[in-house]
Motif scaffolding. Structure first.
Motif, PDB file in Angstrom:
ATOM      1  N   HIS B 208     -71.298  45.105 -39.719  1.00 59.23           N
ATOM      2  CA  HIS B 208     -72.115  45.410 -38.546  1.00 59.23           C
ATOM      3  C   HIS B 208     -71.608  46.674 -37.864  1.00 59.23           C
ATOM      4  CE1 HIS B 208     -74.466  41.795 -38.605  1.00 59.23           C
ATOM      5  NE2 HIS B 208     -73.401  41.023 -38.581  1.00 59.23           N
ATOM      6  N   ASP B 209     -70.537  47.218 -38.381  1.00 59.90           N
ATOM      7  CA  ASP B 209     -69.819  48.324 -37.745  1.00 59.90           C
ATOM      8  C   ASP B 209     -70.439  49.640 -38.208  1.00 59.90           C
ATOM      9  OD1 ASP B 209     -68.014  50.213 -36.907  1.00 59.90           O
ATOM     10  OD2 ASP B 209     -66.232  49.087 -37.554  1.00 59.90           O
ATOM     11  N   MET B 210     -71.455  50.142 -37.458  1.00 58.44           N
ATOM     12  CA  MET B 210     -72.199  51.307 -37.923  1.00 58.44           C
ATOM     13  C   MET B 210     -71.362  52.576 -37.895  1.00 58.44           C
ATOM     14  SD  MET B 210     -74.870  49.927 -38.947  1.00 58.44           S
ATOM     15  CE  MET B 210     -76.230  51.041 -39.235  1.00 58.44           C
ATOM     16  N   ALA B 211     -70.369  52.611 -36.996  1.00 50.43           N
ATOM     17  CA  ALA B 211     -69.492  53.780 -36.982  1.00 50.43           C
ATOM     18  C   ALA B 211     -68.698  53.844 -38.290  1.00 50.43           C
ATOM     19  CB  ALA B 211     -68.543  53.696 -35.785  1.00 50.43           C
ATOM     20  N   LEU B 212     -68.307  52.662 -38.759  1.00 52.17           N
ATOM     21  CA  LEU B 212     -67.594  52.571 -40.035  1.00 52.17           C
ATOM     22  C   LEU B 212     -68.495  53.058 -41.171  1.00 52.17           C
ATOM     23  CD1 LEU B 212     -64.966  51.078 -41.385  1.00 52.17           C
ATOM     24  CD2 LEU B 212     -66.634  49.331 -41.934  1.00 52.17           C
ATOM     25  N   VAL B 213     -69.754  52.632 -41.113  1.00 50.23           N
ATOM     26  CA  VAL B 213     -70.712  53.025 -42.149  1.00 50.23           C
ATOM     27  C   VAL B 213     -70.829  54.545 -42.201  1.00 50.23           C
ATOM     28  CG1 VAL B 213     -73.140  52.925 -42.832  1.00 50.23           C
ATOM     29  CG2 VAL B 213     -72.008  50.878 -41.927  1.00 50.23           C
ATOM     30  N   LYS B 214     -71.003  55.135 -41.023  1.00 53.38           N
ATOM     31  CA  LYS B 214     -71.204  56.574 -40.951  1.00 53.38           C
ATOM     32  C   LYS B 214     -69.995  57.325 -41.506  1.00 53.38           C
ATOM     33  CE  LYS B 214     -72.114  57.952 -36.779  1.00 53.38           C
ATOM     34  NZ  LYS B 214     -72.873  58.092 -35.525  1.00 53.38           N
ATOM     35  N   GLU B 215     -68.820  56.801 -41.200  1.00 50.35           N
ATOM     36  CA  GLU B 215     -67.608  57.515 -41.559  1.00 50.35           C
ATOM     37  C   GLU B 215     -67.252  57.364 -43.042  1.00 50.35           C
ATOM     38  OE1 GLU B 215     -64.618  56.862 -38.712  1.00 50.35           O
ATOM     39  OE2 GLU B 215     -63.027  57.757 -39.926  1.00 50.35           O
ATOM     40  N   LEU B 216     -67.598  56.213 -43.595  1.00 48.69           N
ATOM     41  CA  LEU B 216     -66.984  55.851 -44.877  1.00 48.69           C
ATOM     42  C   LEU B 216     -67.956  55.802 -46.053  1.00 48.69           C
ATOM     43  CD1 LEU B 216     -64.053  55.290 -45.292  1.00 48.69           C
ATOM     44  CD2 LEU B 216     -64.470  52.874 -44.911  1.00 48.69           C
ATOM     45  N   PHE B 217     -69.213  55.460 -45.786  1.00 53.31           N
ATOM     46  CA  PHE B 217     -70.073  55.141 -46.916  1.00 53.31           C
ATOM     47  C   PHE B 217     -71.221  56.137 -47.061  1.00 53.31           C
ATOM     48  CE2 PHE B 217     -68.259  51.171 -45.335  1.00 53.31           C
ATOM     49  CZ  PHE B 217     -67.573  50.772 -46.459  1.00 53.31           C
ATOM     50  N   PRO B 218     -71.270  56.847 -48.170  1.00 55.88           N
ATOM     51  CA  PRO B 218     -72.377  57.789 -48.385  1.00 55.88           C
ATOM     52  C   PRO B 218     -73.706  57.065 -48.558  1.00 55.88           C
ATOM     53  CG  PRO B 218     -70.580  58.172 -49.943  1.00 55.88           C
ATOM     54  CD  PRO B 218     -70.291  56.885 -49.257  1.00 55.88           C
ATOM     55  N   ARG B 219     -73.646  55.823 -49.000  1.00 50.84           N
ATOM     56  CA  ARG B 219     -74.888  55.117 -49.309  1.00 50.84           C
ATOM     57  C   ARG B 219     -75.004  53.866 -48.448  1.00 50.84           C
ATOM     58  NH1 ARG B 219     -76.106  52.498 -55.200  1.00 50.84           N
ATOM     59  NH2 ARG B 219     -77.886  51.205 -54.589  1.00 50.84           N
ATOM     60  N   THR B 220     -76.214  53.544 -47.990  1.00 46.70           N
ATOM     61  CA  THR B 220     -76.441  52.364 -47.174  1.00 46.70           C
ATOM     62  C   THR B 220     -77.608  51.552 -47.718  1.00 46.70           C
ATOM     63  OG1 THR B 220     -75.593  53.392 -45.162  1.00 46.70           O
ATOM     64  CG2 THR B 220     -77.083  51.531 -44.878  1.00 46.70           C
ATOM     65  N   ILE B 221     -77.399  50.252 -47.764  1.00 50.30           N
ATOM     66  CA  ILE B 221     -78.465  49.342 -48.159  1.00 50.30           C
ATOM     67  C   ILE B 221     -78.740  48.445 -46.956  1.00 50.30           C
ATOM     68  CG2 ILE B 221     -79.115  47.467 -49.718  1.00 50.30           C
ATOM     69  CD1 ILE B 221     -77.066  48.642 -51.726  1.00 50.30           C
ATOM     70  N   ILE B 222     -79.993  48.370 -46.517  1.00 53.34           N
ATOM     71  CA  ILE B 222     -80.334  47.481 -45.402  1.00 53.34           C
ATOM     72  C   ILE B 222     -81.016  46.243 -45.946  1.00 53.34           C
ATOM     73  CG2 ILE B 222     -81.604  47.223 -43.241  1.00 53.34           C
ATOM     74  CD1 ILE B 222     -81.443  50.144 -42.788  1.00 53.34           C
ATOM     75  N   MET B 223     -80.522  45.085 -45.517  1.00 53.58           N
ATOM     76  CA  MET B 223     -81.173  43.825 -45.882  1.00 53.58           C
ATOM     77  C   MET B 223     -81.742  43.187 -44.631  1.00 53.58           C
ATOM     78  SD  MET B 223     -78.925  41.643 -48.595  1.00 53.58           S
ATOM     79  CE  MET B 223     -80.200  40.437 -48.968  1.00 53.58           C
ATOM     80  N   ASP B 224     -82.874  42.526 -44.795  1.00 55.07           N
ATOM     81  CA  ASP B 224     -83.422  41.721 -43.704  1.00 55.07           C
ATOM     82  C   ASP B 224     -84.264  40.607 -44.312  1.00 55.07           C
ATOM     83  OD1 ASP B 224     -83.925  40.791 -41.222  1.00 55.07           O
ATOM     84  OD2 ASP B 224     -85.050  42.524 -40.510  1.00 55.07           O
ATOM     85  N   GLU B 225     -84.098  39.418 -43.803  1.00 54.30           N
ATOM     86  CA  GLU B 225     -84.857  38.247 -44.247  1.00 54.30           C
ATOM     87  C   GLU B 225     -84.878  38.103 -45.763  1.00 54.30           C
ATOM     88  OE1 GLU B 225     -88.515  37.750 -42.238  1.00 54.30           O
ATOM     89  OE2 GLU B 225     -87.694  38.381 -40.312  1.00 54.30           O
ATOM     90  N   GLY B 226     -83.715  38.266 -46.365  1.00 54.83           N
ATOM     91  CA  GLY B 226     -83.591  37.986 -47.787  1.00 54.83           C
ATOM     92  C   GLY B 226     -84.128  39.071 -48.704  1.00 54.83           C
ATOM     93  N   ARG B 227     -84.413  40.262 -48.146  1.00 55.91           N
ATOM     94  CA  ARG B 227     -84.915  41.348 -48.987  1.00 55.91           C
ATOM     95  C   ARG B 227     -84.136  42.610 -48.694  1.00 55.91           C
ATOM     96  NH1 ARG B 227     -89.544  38.522 -47.853  1.00 55.91           N
ATOM     97  NH2 ARG B 227     -90.868  38.117 -49.658  1.00 55.91           N
ATOM     98  N   ILE B 228     -84.112  43.515 -49.689  1.00 59.03           N
ATOM     99  CA  ILE B 228     -83.601  44.853 -49.422  1.00 59.03           C
ATOM    100  C   ILE B 228     -84.752  45.673 -48.873  1.00 59.03           C
ATOM    101  CG2 ILE B 228     -82.760  46.973 -50.488  1.00 59.03           C
ATOM    102  CD1 ILE B 228     -81.001  45.340 -52.227  1.00 59.03           C
ATOM    103  N   VAL B 229     -84.575  46.180 -47.654  1.00 60.37           N
ATOM    104  CA  VAL B 229     -85.680  46.899 -47.027  1.00 60.37           C
ATOM    105  C   VAL B 229     -85.446  48.406 -47.031  1.00 60.37           C
ATOM    106  CG1 VAL B 229     -86.421  44.978 -45.598  1.00 60.37           C
ATOM    107  CG2 VAL B 229     -84.643  46.516 -44.766  1.00 60.37           C
ATOM    108  N   ALA B 230     -84.236  48.816 -47.360  1.00 61.51           N
ATOM    109  CA  ALA B 230     -83.976  50.248 -47.466  1.00 61.51           C
ATOM    110  C   ALA B 230     -82.714  50.444 -48.283  1.00 61.51           C
ATOM    111  CB  ALA B 230     -83.803  50.866 -46.086  1.00 61.51           C
ATOM    112  N   ASP B 231     -82.685  51.524 -49.069  1.00 61.90           N
ATOM    113  CA  ASP B 231     -81.520  51.800 -49.902  1.00 61.90           C
ATOM    114  C   ASP B 231     -81.482  53.300 -50.089  1.00 61.90           C
ATOM    115  OD1 ASP B 231     -79.586  52.106 -51.780  1.00 61.90           O
ATOM    116  OD2 ASP B 231     -80.425  50.676 -53.216  1.00 61.90           O
TER     117      ASP B 231
END
Lengths: 272, 252, 310
Positions: B208-231
């Protein structure tokens, strides 16, 4: 809770710390068995046994009085043994009535009572010293090496790991109970007359609160055991626990072990 | 109603053929009938560092539990080209290092050494190899001096790092972490970020740590309600405020 | 602070070696069966489940509630564990708890541990489960009532067993200690019963599946009902008889030879503490002593090996 409340190991790194855990377990048990085998009134042997305890204290660099200070733990149980003064056949010294019984104090009875106390006092010191100079994980390994059933040693290892975690949960539960119940004296809480003061409730109600806490703790623990099981599966657990056997007996261990066993045996010779 | 974003401008490396992980149409219902995953598909390639974000209950943890076969759903999972089946579970589990959120669940042995050794030992490795692996894993999380420590004496930050070591000792091809920064103070979090940045291993990290995401991960996958909604690329996803808002996320 | 709920943790020095060893043998044999049985009933999950449940019982013993006059009620947990986990798993769980209390906190002795496990872990679990098994299909109210009775009886049985072992060891006079122990534990048992019932009630409400038809709690055989009844009958018959007529029990035990052999060291069974061929020399006493130690060692060793095989 602060973890060290449950820790019994002392990092003094004396010669006794370096002795292999198995050897220490065997010697401790041998010493306790030897105490149990000594007849009543074997004061010389008991005294020498105490010297042995003192020597072990010295070798652990914990100070000569280390185990002495902590050895009173078994004292409440001595209450149960007081009656041995009256039950052992011997020469009657005096007698007095007690709850309709005639209790006769005998010389053998007094001797037995004193001997029980000394045996217990010496034995508990050995046990105190064992956990002061051996880390608990090493103690568990020692039990494994000594062929204790693996399932029991594994359950003990889990218990040791999680007693800290779960006691923390208990402390939180107890604090929450305190926060809810103890703060409002009747006079300052006109809006909650009686309803809040736990003191007004009966013992059954208090027991029920405690029981609910136990139930809650059980459910949390049960769910935790599921998560731990998953964590174990994720690292390749397939129903069989494997352990490394990191400890080997050196010549030093054998020598010290054998010498001490001889000393304990000689206590037996002196004592009979 | 699940919200979908079919036409995201994803610019993932064209070469990625899912050499590390391939998940196809994964579906899962909990025993009580509650559906947790509705057809999840994605791929990970060598060197990917991907964040998995989404609200609580989105199915992130459920998905992670599938990746080394603790939960069994319908669909296909391939790790390093090997299809996950019951028969090769042990192999898959050594390839996917799964670290649970709560380090008190992850570290179940009395000492650090025993915990880090648990994985290699249960892979059936010989004792000498186990020791080598433990030393190596502890060095990788910069905790070499901690081998003989008791687990209950560790701080939360130390427990998190040892938790990672407990799977590194299996030399996994993919590291899967559930909420690694939860409950850490700023300094421990910083240490963890450096550690994750330096580990040369493919990772999928739920957080849930979006600052961590921004700093560390070039790629992001968003899940919601059991589906991948963005990758897609983290930069682009974090710029799409509408997308984030729709799934209860903040830019951080 | 560490939990020490009852006056049942016998320290070393209070039991004669014979009584201690006999208790170890009984305990070890029951544990050997328990190890085989839990493997069947719990499967792969048994290790983490029993491990955490042991920590749970340990921690639950810290939860107390004020009764009156500065005393407080505690949980021992043997009956509760048996109802939740089934009898065999409960025995292993209680064994671990008592072992850690003895080893780490010197709460109960090492040589006396066999007796402590028997009194607080095995007897309590057998009674707890026996009662529960008898009302498995009954209503919630009946189950809870019976669980309370089981908890109380289990504490009384533990106290009775402890008292008898002390008496057979020559450590205590039955006529004094038995009424005292039983009175105290009749009160302590009430606390045990209340907490057990409340905890079970809470669990039945929140997670009824954990006590449902397919749970470990329902898997024990009907033989447990008999075991529970038998142990309870012993308590019901022996406790009042021994309390009101300790001399009678003492006479019976003396006639049967229990009392003397319980109090003696094993090598004292060797006539006159000497080895026949060596005659009455000091050396003979020495050899007799060594033989005694070896016999004790062999018994413990054989028990350990028997345990491991199973």
């Amino acid at each position: 809770m602060h973890a060290n409340l449950f820790d019994r190991y002392h990092h003094t790194e004396g010669p006794l710390h370096r002795l292999e855990a198995r050897v220490k377990v065997v010697l401790t048990v041998a010493f306790i068995v030897s105490n149990a085998l000594l007849p009543d009134g074997a004061w010389t042997a008991f005294g020498l046994g105490w010297l042995l305890v003192l020597a072990a204290n010295a070798l652990s660099l914990l100070g000569l009085g280390f185990t002495l200070k902590r050895s009173l733990i078994a004292l409440p149980f001595a209450l149960a043994a007081i009656s041995s003064i009256f039950s052992t056949p011997g020469n009657p010294l005096s007698s007095f009535p007690f709850l309709g019984m005639e209790l006769i104090v005998t010389d053998a009875g007094l001797l037995r009572f004193a001997s029980i106390l000394v045996r217990s006092w010496l034995s508990v010191q050995a046990a105190i010293l064992l956990v002061a100079v051996t880390t608990f994980p090493d103690l568990i390994h020692a039990l494994e090496h000594l062929r204790a059933p693996k399932i029991i040693t594994t359950v003990i290892a889990f218990l040791y790991r999680y007693l800290f975690v779960l006691s923390d949960e208990v402390i939180r539960l107890l604090r929450a109970r305190q926060a809810r119940s103890a703060t409002l004296p009747p006079s300052v809480s006109p809006h909650f007359p009686r309803k809040w003061g736990e003191r007004k409730r009966g013992v059954v109600w208090r027991a029920k609160v405690a029981g609910n806490m136990v139930g809650q703790l059980f459910l949390r623990s049960y769910e935790r055991s599921d998560r731990i099981y998953n964590a174990m599966l994720a690292r390749g657990y397939q129903g069989q626990i494997r352990t490394l056997h990191p400890h080997t007996l050196t010549r030093r261990d054998w020598t010290i072990g054998a010498l001490t066993v001889l000393l304990i045996l000689s206590l037996q010779l002196i004592g009979r | 109603m699940p919200i979908t974003h079919p036409s995201l401008p994803v610019t993932m490396p064209e070469t990625c053929d899912g050499d590390i992980l391939r998940v196809r149409d994964l579906k899962f219902n909990y025993p009580d009938g509650h559906a947790a995953l509705h057809g999840v598909s994605f791929q990970l390639c060598e060197g990917d560092k991907a964040a998995l974000v989404g609200p609580n209950g989105a199915g992130k943890s459920t998905l992670m539990l599938h990746l080394n076969g603790i939960l069994e759903g319908r669909g296909e999972i391939e790790v390093m080209g090997l299809r996950l089946t019951r028969d090769n579970l042990p192999t898959i589990r050594s390839m996917v290092g799964l670290v649970f959120q709560n380090p008190d669940d992850q570290l179940f042995s009395p000492t650090v050494f025993e915990d880090v050794a648990f994985g290699p030992l249960h892979m059936g490795l010989p004792e000498d190899e186990v020791r080598v692996r433990v030393t190596e894993a502890l060095a990788a999380v910069r905790m070499s001096a901690y081998a003989d420590r008791l687990s209950h004496h560790l701080s939360v930050g130390e427990k998190k790092r040892i938790s990672i070591a407990t799977v590194l000792s299996m030399r996994p091809s993919l590291l899967v972490l559930d909420e690694p920064s939860a409950g850490l103070d700023p300094r421990a979090r910083r240490t963890l970020i450096h550690l994750l940045r330096d580990l040369p291993i493919t990772m999928l990290v739920s957080t849930h740590d979006m600052a961590l995401v921004k700093e560390l991960f070039p790629r992001t996958i968003i899940m919601d309600e059991g589906r991948i909604v963005a990758d897609g690329l983290t930069m682009e996803i974090l710029d799409d405020e509408k997308l984030l808002e729709a799934h209860g996320l903040e830019r951080g | 602070m560490h939990p020490s709920p009852l006056l049942l943790h016998i320290p070393d020095g209070f039991l004669s070696i014979i009584v201690a060893v006999v208790c170890w043998v009984i305990t070890a044999s029951l544990l050997a069966i328990a190890i085989r049985k839990t493997n069947e009933s719990l499967g792969e999950k048994q290790i983490p489940l029993m491990g955490i449940m042991a920590a749970f019982i340990f921690a639950a013993q810290m939860i107390n509630f004020p009764v009156a006059g500065g005393t407080s009620g505690h949980l021992l947990g043997g009956a509760l564990a048996a109802i939740l986990l089934g009898p065999w798993a409960a025995m292993l769980v209680m064994t671990a708890v008592i072992a850690v209390q003895g080893l780490l906190f010197q709460d109960g002795g090492l040589v006396a541990m066999g007796a402590n496990i028997l009194n607080m872990g095995l007897i309590t679990a057998a009674i707890g489960y026996g009662f529960h098994r008898a009302v498995l299909t009954q209503s919630r109210r009946v189950k809870l009532t019976v669980a309370g009775l089981a908890a109380w009886t289990s504490v009384m049985a533990g106290a009775l067993a402890t008292t008898l072992q002390l008496w057979l060891s020559g450590t205590a006079k039955l006529g004094i200690i038995l009424p005292a122990m039983l009175t105290v534990h009749a009160l302590i048992g009430l606390g045990e019963a209340f907490i057990t019932v409340a905890a079970l009630g809470f669990i039945m409400q929140t997670r009824p599946d954990l006590l449902g038809e397919s749970s470990a709690s329902a898997l024990g055989g009907k033989g447990w009902i008999l075991a529970g009844i038998a142990l309870t009958m012993i308590v019901i018959l022996l406790a009042p008889f021994a309390s009101t007529n300790p001399d009678g029990l003492e006479r019976v035990a003396t006639d049967l030879g229990f009392l003397q052999s319980g109090q003696s060291a094993p090598f004292e069974i060797i006539p006159d503490y000497t080895v026949p061929i060596l005659g009455g020399t000091p050396l003979s006493t020495v050899v007799a002593g060594v033989i005694g130690v070896i016999v004790v060692g062999l018994v413990i060793g054989a028990t350990a090996i028997g345990l491991r095989k199973k």
